[in-house]
Design a protein around this motif. Structure first.
Motif, mmCIF file in Angstrom:
data_model
loop_
_atom_site.group_PDB
_atom_site.id
_atom_site.type_symbol
_atom_site.label_atom_id
_atom_site.label_comp_id
_atom_site.label_asym_id
_atom_site.label_seq_id
_atom_site.Cartn_x
_atom_site.Cartn_y
_atom_site.Cartn_z
ATOM 1 N N ASP A 244 0.830 -1.204 0.000
ATOM 2 C CA ASP A 244 0.000 0.000 0.000
ATOM 3 C C ASP A 244 0.866 1.256 0.000
ATOM 4 O O ASP A 244 0.616 2.207 -0.744
ATOM 5 C CB ASP A 244 -0.936 0.003 1.215
ATOM 6 C CG ASP A 244 -2.083 -0.998 1.055
ATOM 7 O OD1 ASP A 244 -2.197 -1.596 -0.033
ATOM 8 O OD2 ASP A 244 -2.857 -1.171 2.012
ATOM 9 N N PHE B 9 2.368 1.739 -3.382
ATOM 10 C CA PHE B 9 1.379 2.287 -4.320
ATOM 11 C C PHE B 9 1.203 3.789 -4.082
ATOM 12 O O PHE B 9 1.160 4.586 -5.013
ATOM 13 C CB PHE B 9 0.020 1.588 -4.176
ATOM 14 C CG PHE B 9 0.036 0.127 -4.570
ATOM 15 C CD1 PHE B 9 0.844 -0.328 -5.608
ATOM 16 C CD2 PHE B 9 -0.768 -0.800 -3.910
ATOM 17 C CE1 PHE B 9 0.869 -1.668 -5.976
ATOM 18 C CE2 PHE B 9 -0.754 -2.136 -4.269
ATOM 19 C CZ PHE B 9 0.067 -2.578 -5.296
ATOM 20 N N GLU B 10 1.116 4.141 -2.800
ATOM 21 C CA GLU B 10 0.948 5.555 -2.448
ATOM 22 C C GLU B 10 2.148 6.360 -2.951
ATOM 23 O O GLU B 10 1.989 7.418 -3.568
ATOM 24 C CB GLU B 10 0.802 5.684 -0.921
ATOM 25 C CG GLU B 10 0.402 7.068 -0.455
ATOM 26 C CD GLU B 10 0.292 7.153 1.073
ATOM 27 O OE1 GLU B 10 0.065 6.094 1.722
ATOM 28 O OE2 GLU B 10 0.439 8.260 1.620
ATOM 29 N N ALA C 225 -5.850 6.064 -3.541
ATOM 30 C CA ALA C 225 -6.097 5.085 -2.468
ATOM 31 C C ALA C 225 -7.220 4.115 -2.827
ATOM 32 O O ALA C 225 -7.145 2.925 -2.517
ATOM 33 C CB ALA C 225 -6.421 5.811 -1.161
ATOM 34 N N PHE D 1 -6.067 0.939 -4.685
ATOM 35 C CA PHE D 1 -5.021 0.052 -4.141
ATOM 36 C C PHE D 1 -5.335 -1.423 -4.376
ATOM 37 O O PHE D 1 -4.515 -2.197 -4.865
ATOM 38 C CB PHE D 1 -4.846 0.277 -2.634
ATOM 39 C CG PHE D 1 -4.025 1.498 -2.273
ATOM 40 C CD1 PHE D 1 -3.584 2.387 -3.252
ATOM 41 C CD2 PHE D 1 -3.697 1.749 -0.948
ATOM 42 C CE1 PHE D 1 -2.836 3.518 -2.897
ATOM 43 C CE2 PHE D 1 -2.946 2.862 -0.598
ATOM 44 C CZ PHE D 1 -2.519 3.745 -1.569
ATOM 45 N N CYS E 2 -3.388 -4.003 -6.611
ATOM 46 C CA CYS E 2 -2.792 -5.123 -5.875
ATOM 47 C C CYS E 2 -3.156 -6.436 -6.568
ATOM 48 O O CYS E 2 -2.297 -7.317 -6.748
ATOM 49 C CB CYS E 2 -3.315 -5.112 -4.443
ATOM 50 S SG CYS E 2 -2.505 -6.272 -3.353
#
Lengths: 554, 554
Positions: B255, B258-259, B265, B268, B272
């Motif tokens: 996470d 990704f951020e 958000a 995600f 994923c």
């Protein structure tokens, strides 16, 4: 998004129109119109055959279209949110009706029972097989008579039509026919499913274990049958759940007896299933069912009543072989001769005290063709207020006072495999099913009464810290023990209190504890503690696995 | 009959017309028309709320209508012959799609594997539990994301709405919440059900075993997590099915990564699940899915691509902790610190050579919140044409050449139990699931190649007749042996040929045979024969069980 779904939905109806066309297509031509068109009889037959093929094709197409339509509707529903998670989980947390979880304590009990049963099955040369929990619905269709309504079906999600297995016998028959196996001695321990009225305290569930042992093959009479009776006795002996009797009877004798009493042949199965209720209901009720529901005349019912109250041993067989009415009926004589042989073999197996030839035993299932038997626990006379009996409060006349119910049953079924074979090739079978749920119930009640706490894990050593900062040392020691095959655990806290750790050992009946401390570790030693005596001694770290094994062997 | 169905079918369409009305009703009002009608902001909110309620109601109605329509279609299909018993059993004898029977040979293999796995689970203090094969549908709803469509539902037969369990993790969470259990170390070995596309030769079935070990409880970081990784290693070591690697990663790090790369958000989980496909598809395909299907911009995808190609050990954690982009994201730092601790504990467990911190590992399921791991078999370089690899023919790029696929996986899921608790009380959990079907496949292929014949029963002694008329003597001897706990069998023929009996022993690898003959029996002795050497010696009948035990111990 929604709009596009809407359009797709309308299109599918507009273009495929499954609602109007196929239903019309399939209407059969009236026989008269066929008759007029064709003159020769061969031509008629041909035409009729073609008609039938056409109809079958159309029917297939229709069913296929319905499948497509159902899938489309379900997809639409899914997109509409039909399968989405509820915003908050407000439903009651429970297992489905008639089912239960097994907690570790119950699992330990259950595993103990199943292990003992498997031991018996293996002692008789059993091999294990397993089959899927569901079958094509067609496999189960037409095998269980009135009980078919209790079968669980799976939802049609656009594929094969499936049902949950109802017993392990029909899947065995399917397995034998499918694989063209003509002889096997197999056991199968697995759950089966029945949408019955649950009575959980008495061990009647909708999901329950069956433990089946069956002998398939063309053999000489009663040798395999008698071994199945022996297996029932061995299982009940090894489980040690109280005194029992194994009731024996023969379907051919029952049929012969019905014939001798004047029951019409097409009423045999119905009357047989009424007799089957004699273990739960008094004769008066069963007679009423025969006369009022099944249309038997009273005099015939009374004749049956005379026979079904008989039970005994070899002398009863002699007596019935001399009975004027039965003597005249070949089926009755064959059944009695079978019983004679079975009783002889059972006596060679040392079972004389355990068995009872009982003319009231009928067994519910349609598929039996020969010997049938049932293992029944007797109530313990010394313990009139035992937990087992208490469980029956509130049931009216459901059990006779002398028995607490059937815990094993089976019989011979020579035609079931043939029902699955395209050419009807039969594989004669005889088998037994152990009703372990009832046995679990009896044992659970016993354990609850005894206050004995079963261990639910096998941990041999607990690795404890005497003070803070030792968790890495613990992991090293644990690794050493695990790699040596020793069952070991520790607290998943970095700095647990010593007292809490030692209490854990006592509560969970872990026999040994290792206590780590900086002072000892500096010398390469640890304290090994026997939990029950609380005696401690120092052990070299390198020698730890061997020392633990020595202690455990004591 | 057919005609009346046809009429009913037409009627249902004519009167209910589900195809046109509801799809129209559900079209949302355009925002502009709502805006024009209402002036105050409270009024606007109220109106919007009412609108939403109305829409929800309409949606409910629609879904209800779809349900009705589906039931009607299925009833029609049933009447057309879908559910009726065929007059003769002409249907193809088979197990349901994606399922299989286990023959004795396969059961022996399977039992061996499961026993070894249980041994490992018990070495770590596991207790067994069991749950029903189906759950209330609501229990499974909203737990599996996109995979929910693969759940098997049961037919609504007028009771609770049930679904077959999809894994053992959600039933565990339900069990913990329902019984208010806040800590347990449990294992569960049972079948689960997924309406997936089966690939049976590779061990992907619709009915398959899972072997789960989970540690529930509030503990200090990574102690339980590292033990789960250790368990994966012990299981794969004990099964000895080839070289393997355990990939490790952390959902918080994913996470955070990704951020750091600029993924919104709310995207995600979708990104994923794209990353999750990297074990089966090349990066180019995964990037395409991210950009084309999941709306990520190319530059962001490329940044992710830089990270997910990284794998290594503790040094990689150090490197990433120094990474400018990740350093700035608290989630990434927490994930990395977690990895650091996990790697340290794993190294104390002697796993350094077995593990790989791998940023491409994502795992499919939604519910993971921390560490994730996967045990992956490596292809054997010495056997390029091994059966295992051959099984993959025809699959394009489904597996990378260096691995034969995942055989274990798991991770931490701290919020799942809380989803079932009325007050949301969480019980942190971490666990591992062993993919035994894949392991069975590998072992089955190995055995098929080796030509070794596994014994499928444990019979120790075969009781044979040397001549006719000895079957009662056989039964007496068998009874003696069984009562002494010895595994024994005989022919179920009255007068089998001696040669046939001895051949049976050799074929079935039965170590000992007893040969009965009148001459010997008259002296109270029997011949005991060692099947492999064919050596025979006389033994007193009374001493038979002891002598057999002596021979078997050799």
């Amino acid at each position: 998004m929604l709009r596009s779904i809407g359009r797709q939905w309308r299109c599918s109806v507009a273009f495929q129109c499954p609602c109007l066309c196929p239903a019309r297509q399939q209407l059969p031509l009236a026989p008269s119109s066929v008759g007029r068109a064709i003159s020769t009889s061969v031509g008629q037959q041909l035409k009729a055959q073609q008609q039938q093929q056409l109809q079958e094709q159309q029917q297939q197409q229709q069913m296929h279209k319905i499948d497509e339509e159902v899938s489309r509707l379900l997809a639409l529903k899914a997109k509409l949110g039909g399968d989405a998670a509820p915003a908050n989980q407000k439903f009651t947390l429970k297992t489905p009706k008639g089912t239960r979880d097994y907690a570790p304590q119950q699992m330990t009990l259950r595993q103990g029972v199943l292990d003992k049963i498997v031991q018996v099955f293996k002692r008789h040369g059993g091999e294990a097989i397993d089959t899927p929990v569901f079958e094509l619905k067609e496999v189960l269709t037409g095998k269980y008579g009135e009980d078919s309504k209790l079968i669980y079906d799976l939802k049609d999600q656009g594929g094969e039509i499936l049902s949950m297995r109802y017993d392990l016998t029909v899947p065995l028959a399917r397995y034998l026919a499918m694989n063209k196996i003509s002889s096997i001695k197999r056991y199968h321990i697995a759950k089966v499913y029945r949408r019955d009225n649950p009575a959980m305290t008495r061990g009647r569930y909708r999901e329950f274990y069956q433990c089946d042992f069956d002998i398939a093959g063309t053999y000489d009479p009663m040798l395999a049958d008698a071994e199945c009776v022996k297996i029932v006795a061995e299982v009940l002996d090894t489980l040690d759940i109280g005194d029992y009797v194994i009731k024996l009877n023969h379907r051919q004798l029952l049929d012969g007896m019905f014939e001798a009493c004047g029951v019409p042949a097409n009423n045999f199965r119905a009357i047989c299933s009424a007799v089957d209720k004699l273990d739960k209901s008094p004769w008066a009720d069963v007679r009423k069912e025969m006369v009022d529901e099944k249309g038997l005349d009273g005099a015939t019912a009374d004749k049956i009543g005379e026979y079904v109250r008989l039970s005994g041993g070899a002398e009863l067989v002699e007596q019935l072989l001399a009975d004027e009415k039965l003597k005249a009926v070949p089926n009755a004589v064959k059944g009695l001769e079978g019983m004679q042989l079975l009783l002889k073999y059972c006596s060679l197996f040392g079972l004389e005290e355990r068995i009872s030839f009982d003319l009231s035993l009928a067994r519910g299932l349609d598929y039996y063709t020969g010997v049938i038997y049932e293992g029944v626990l007797k109530a313990e006379p010394s313990a009139p207020a035992s937990p087992v009996k208490e469980l029956h409060n509130g049931d009216q006349a459901l059990e006779q006072s002398s028995t607490v119910g059937s815990v094993a049953g089976g019989g011979r079924y020579d035609n079931l495999v043939g029902m699955f074979d395209p050419r009807g090739k039969a594989v004669p079978c005889v088998g037994v099913s152990i009703g372990v749920e009832r046995i679990f119930s009896v044992l659970e009640a016993k354990f609850a009464a005894s206050n004995v706490k079963l261990r639910t894990n096998d941990v041999e050593v607990y690795v404890a810290s005497a003070h803070k900062g030792l968790h890495e040392q613990r992991l090293r020691v644990l690794n050493q023990l695990w790699n040596a095959g020793i069952k070991a655990e520790h607290s998943y806290k970095l700095n647990p209190k010593l007292l809490v750790q030692l209490q854990h050992c006592e509560e969970h009946q872990i026999p040994l504890a290792i206590v780590l401390g900086d002072a000892e570790l500096a010398q390469g030693i640890v304290k090994l503690r026997e939990v029950t005596t609380r005696q401690e001694s120092n052990v070299n770290l390198a020698d730890l696995p061997n020392e633990i094994r020595r202690r455990l062997q004591k």
